[in-house]
Motif scaffolding. Structure first.
Motif, PDB file in Angstrom:
ATOM      1  N   ASN A  12     -15.380  -5.956   3.384  1.00 46.16           N
ATOM      2  CA  ASN A  12     -14.659  -5.075   2.472  1.00 46.16           C
ATOM      3  C   ASN A  12     -14.382  -3.744   3.162  1.00 46.16           C
ATOM      4  O   ASN A  12     -15.281  -3.179   3.808  1.00 46.16           O
ATOM      5  CB  ASN A  12     -15.471  -4.819   1.202  1.00 46.16           C
ATOM      6  N   ASP A  13     -13.150  -3.240   3.032  1.00 42.30           N
ATOM      7  CA  ASP A  13     -12.862  -1.928   3.597  1.00 42.30           C
ATOM      8  C   ASP A  13     -13.123  -0.849   2.555  1.00 42.30           C
ATOM      9  O   ASP A  13     -13.545  -1.141   1.419  1.00 42.30           O
ATOM     10  CB  ASP A  13     -11.427  -1.867   4.142  1.00 42.30           C
ATOM     11  N   ARG A  14     -12.854   0.392   2.937  1.00 47.42           N
ATOM     12  CA  ARG A  14     -13.191   1.514   2.044  1.00 47.42           C
ATOM     13  C   ARG A  14     -12.294   1.583   0.809  1.00 47.42           C
ATOM     14  O   ARG A  14     -12.612   2.283  -0.153  1.00 47.42           O
ATOM     15  CB  ARG A  14     -13.120   2.831   2.804  1.00 47.42           C
ATOM     16  N   HIS A  15     -11.189   0.837   0.827  1.00 48.43           N
ATOM     17  CA  HIS A  15     -10.307   0.800  -0.347  1.00 48.43           C
ATOM     18  C   HIS A  15     -10.679  -0.327  -1.303  1.00 48.43           C
ATOM     19  O   HIS A  15     -10.043  -0.484  -2.343  1.00 48.43           O
ATOM     20  CB  HIS A  15      -8.853   0.623   0.092  1.00 48.43           C
ATOM     21  N   GLY A  45      -2.478  -1.601  -5.501  1.00 47.23           N
ATOM     22  CA  GLY A  45      -3.828  -1.950  -5.090  1.00 47.23           C
ATOM     23  C   GLY A  45      -3.897  -3.354  -4.505  1.00 47.23           C
ATOM     24  O   GLY A  45      -3.206  -4.264  -4.960  1.00 47.23           O
ATOM     25  N   ARG A  89       0.829  -1.209   0.000  1.00 50.88           N
ATOM     26  CA  ARG A  89       0.000   0.000   0.000  1.00 50.88           C
ATOM     27  C   ARG A  89       0.860   1.254   0.000  1.00 50.88           C
ATOM     28  O   ARG A  89       0.542   2.239  -0.676  1.00 50.88           O
ATOM     29  CB  ARG A  89      -0.923   0.001   1.222  1.00 50.88           C
ATOM     30  N   THR A 141     -10.596  -3.567  -0.466  1.00 52.84           N
ATOM     31  CA  THR A 141      -9.883  -4.800  -0.101  1.00 52.84           C
ATOM     32  C   THR A 141     -10.802  -5.725   0.679  1.00 52.84           C
ATOM     33  O   THR A 141     -11.492  -5.299   1.604  1.00 52.84           O
ATOM     34  CB  THR A 141      -8.642  -4.485   0.756  1.00 52.84           C
TER      35      THR A 141
END
Length: 379
Positions: free
Chosen positions: A63-66, A47, A42, A68
């Motif tokens: 899922n996170d905000r990125h 990504g 990161r 992932t």
């Protein structure tokens, strides 16, 4: 029925006494390793599609905000970080998927990054394993200190290599094969890994330095967890009067320095063992897989949480060293390809990479089969 349930769920039973400690140890080591890949990836602007503890079907995740996917998978014998553009957990680019990546995804895809970013991301996994070990040792040294003994000879076992070499009670070890020793523990650590090697010992005797030559012999003994281990020994004995045992206490910075040195020694000793093992000079039963690790985790948990944490530290070094071996699909194999790419100014051809990867994968699977055999039938 009650006896059966007790054998499973009691603190000495299979579930609480063995499986839970095993999962704790393995999960911490794997999490730290994969977190190294993730954080440095990161930081390099790569990504990340998935971060998984375990392989196989997903048990649960989010899922996170990125974007992932963080998940726990069904087979708890490893983990992986899947970067953008990867076909698999080995960071192999998928040509078909790559064609469908958006310009933004191509910008952050793993295989489009400069070679130094890819190398740093791959190396970060083993590095974080070593940092975990340093952190554990630093806390242990800071909190508990370290008991040491003077490097003295109180007695010599008859017919031992030391007796044949001419060691005498009252001798004080100065160096072994040019390596200075400060404590009796230093002597034990050097000799224990050199069974069958002729070693040169410098000892101080009556204010004079005497050079003696001895070859450590293999002896079986029990370690702190009750496992039978085979180590090198020359047959000298220390005691309370000659050794003058004492506790050394460390401040935070001193503990950190001691932890770095201790971690370096464990890394060296692990590499030394693997080298001697390949040469056929180590007992194959000293290598174990998940079953042996689970047994050790259970025994460590019974001795106390601090023993379990020490096992985490030692296993973390082992995982780090093994992953740096220059064998695809291990991290070390990828680093070799990146080094070649950096020198040649172009990536290794996909055909060569595929052929080497297949050979390496076979070697890794053969090694895994070997340690499983050791666990179940061999030793």
């Amino acid at each position: 029925m009650i006896d059966f349930l007790t054998s499973i769920f009691s603190t000495n039973g299979l579930l609480v006494g063995t499986i839970v400690p095993f999962l704790f140890v393995l999960t911490v080591v794997v999490f730290v390793h994969e977190m190294g890949h993730y954080l440095v990836g990161r930081w390099c602007g790569i990504g990340v599609k998935a971060f998984s503890i375990g392989f196989g079907p997903e048990l649960f995740g989010f899922n996170d905000r990125h974007g992932t996917r963080w998940k726990l998978s069904a087979i708890p014998l490893g983990g992986y970080v899947k970067f953008t553009g990867d076909m698999s957990v080995t960071s192999t680019p998928d040509p078909e998927s790559t064609e469908h990546l958006s310009p933004e995804e191509l910008r952050v895809a793993f295989h489009t990054q400069p070679v130094w970013k890819r190398a740093a991301t791959v190396f970060a996994g083993p590095l974080f394993n070593f940092l975990l070990t340093i952190a554990v040792f630093a806390v242990m040294f800071s909190g508990f200190g370290r008991y040491v003994m003077e490097p003295m000879v109180a007695d010599v076992r008859s017919d031992s290599p030391a007796a044949i070499a001419g060691f005498q009670p009252g001798d004080r070890f100065v160096s072994i094969d040019g390596t200075q020793v400060r404590t009796f523990g230093d002597v034990q650590r050097i000799v224990s890994g050199r069974a069958g090697d002729e070693l040169s010992f410098v000892v101080r005797r009556d204010e004079e330095e005497v050079t003696l030559t001895a070859t450590p012999e293999l002896l079986e003994q029990k370690d702190a967890l009750g496992n039978t281990v085979r180590i090198g020994a020359i047959g000298v004995i220390n005691d309370q009067e000659m050794g003058q045992p004492r506790l050394i206490e460390f401040g935070p910075l001193e503990a950190l320095g001691e932890a770095v040195g201790e971690t370096g020694y464990v890394i060296y000793r692990t590499g030394q063992f693997l080298k001697r093992f390949v040469a056929g000079r180590e007992d194959r039963c000293q290598l174990g897989g998940p079953v042996k690790i689970a047994d050790m985790a259970g025994k460590a948990a019974q001795l106390g949480f601090e023993w379990l944490v020490q096992l985490v530290a030692l296993l973390s070094v082992g995982i780090g060293v093994l992953n740096l071996l220059p064998i695809p699909p291990l991290d070390g194999g990828h680093l070799v390809f990146y080094a070649i790419e950096a020198v040649m100014r172009r990536p290794v051809s996909e055909r060569v990479m595929d052929a080497v990867y297949r050979v390496g994968l076979f070697a890794v699977l053969a090694f895994m089969g070997f340690v499983f055999w050791n666990d179940l039938f061999g030793c």
